[in-house]
Design an enzyme around this catalytic site. Structure first.
Site, PDB file in Angstrom:
ATOM      1  N   ASP A   1      22.186 -89.244  17.161  1.00 53.88           N
ATOM      2  CA  ASP A   1      21.389 -90.252  16.468  1.00 53.88           C
ATOM      3  C   ASP A   1      20.338 -89.630  15.545  1.00 53.88           C
ATOM      4  O   ASP A   1      19.852 -88.538  15.806  1.00 53.88           O
ATOM      5  CB  ASP A   1      20.703 -91.142  17.519  1.00 53.88           C
TER       6      ASP A   1
ATOM      7  N   ASN B   1      29.432-100.141  14.974  1.00 49.96           N
ATOM      8  CA  ASN B   1      29.109 -99.491  13.705  1.00 49.96           C
ATOM      9  C   ASN B   1      29.897-100.039  12.512  1.00 49.96           C
ATOM     10  O   ASN B   1      29.561 -99.764  11.357  1.00 49.96           O
ATOM     11  CB  ASN B   1      29.293 -97.966  13.795  1.00 49.96           C
TER      12      ASN B   1
END
Ligand code: FPP
Length: 248
Positions: A28, A76
């Site tokens: 991330d 996503n």
């Protein structure tokens, strides 16, 4: 204790006899890394893919058996299409390289997730890499793509329930685990999330029941081998009780 059972690092001392077997990482912070530099988010993902290569090489050298990374979640797809395409292109490029190098580097590769929504080119490359795994004895890198923990559990539960009905056996954890994407892979000992966020975000929900969690503020493209050393040293200081009590 052997002579070389400790490895001195800038971060302290790694106990090479107490390495986690399986390290998992939520990669991330790529977008924030790019934004800080005035770059498009896709540049952050490209930098993140480089760091994945470096960290995979380092884990393999250390002797870690499994490295699992979260590259693209089932959620996503909500991102702008150019960003989704850029991540898929990076993944495709990585698979091309892996086909060339995995035998020489002795690294197995497995893709975890629902591959049915990926392009035919990527699916073909995944099959090609899978076909090489049998000849490889080294570390296994698992890349989670179009992966979601809840949908993985639901899918496995449906398949395991069908098995239970067919066999007349009572459904148990082992029957369900056989149908997880991670079947045959031990649960992660250590899950690392960089970028300051402190949540699992639908990553390895079943498998993380007793994982040790490590959070760092470093953004993934800034993550280094030293940062991994720090995470492992921290892991090695933990007492894992699995619901029991500390051994005297
Ligand atoms: C999370 O950061 C990162 C992703 C959703 C994509 C990760 C993908 C790669 C590193 C490339 C994949 C390629 C290979 C070789 C596995 P974010 O975009 O959510 O960061 P932010 O929270 O700072 O916006």
């Amino acid at each position: 204790m052997g002579l070389f059972n400790k490895k001195s690092t800038q971060a302290g001392r790694l106990d090479m006899e107490k390495l986690p077997r399986h390290v998992a990482v939520i990669m991330d912070g790529n977008g924030r890394w790019a934004k800080k530099r005035g770059l498009p988010r896709t540049a952050g993902h490209a930098a993140g893919a480089e760091v994945f290569r470096r960290i995979a090489t380092y884990c393999s050298k250390l002797g870690i058996e499994y490295l699992t990374v979260y590259a693209f979640s089932t959620e996503n797809w909500k991102r702008p299409s150019d960003e989704v395409e850029a991540i898929m292109a990076l993944f495709e490029k990585y698979l091309h390289e892996a086909i060339e190098k995995m035998e020489k580097e002795n690294v197995r590769l497995r893709v975890l997730g629902d591959t049915s929504r990926l392009s035919p080119e990527i699916r073909a490359l995944i099959e090609e890499t899978a076909a090489k795994n049998d000849r490889i004895t080294g570390m296994q890198a698992n890349i989670c793509i179009n992966y979601g923990g809840r949908s993985e559990i639901l899918r496995a539960a449906k398949a395991a329930a069908a098995d239970a009905i067919r066999s007349g056996l009572e459904l148990d954890c082992e029957m369900l685990e056989k149908h997880l994407y991670t079947s045959g892979i031990p649960d992660p000992d250590l899950i690392i999330r960089p970028s300051g966020e402190k949540r699992l975000s639908n990553f390895l929900l079943w498998q993380s029941a007793y994982s040790e969690l490590y959070f760092t503020d470093a953004l993934w493209p800034d993550f280094t081998e030293r940062e991994l050393d720090r995470a492992i040293i921290d892991y090695q200081s933990r007492s894992r009780r699995y619901g029991g009590i500390q051994k005297p």
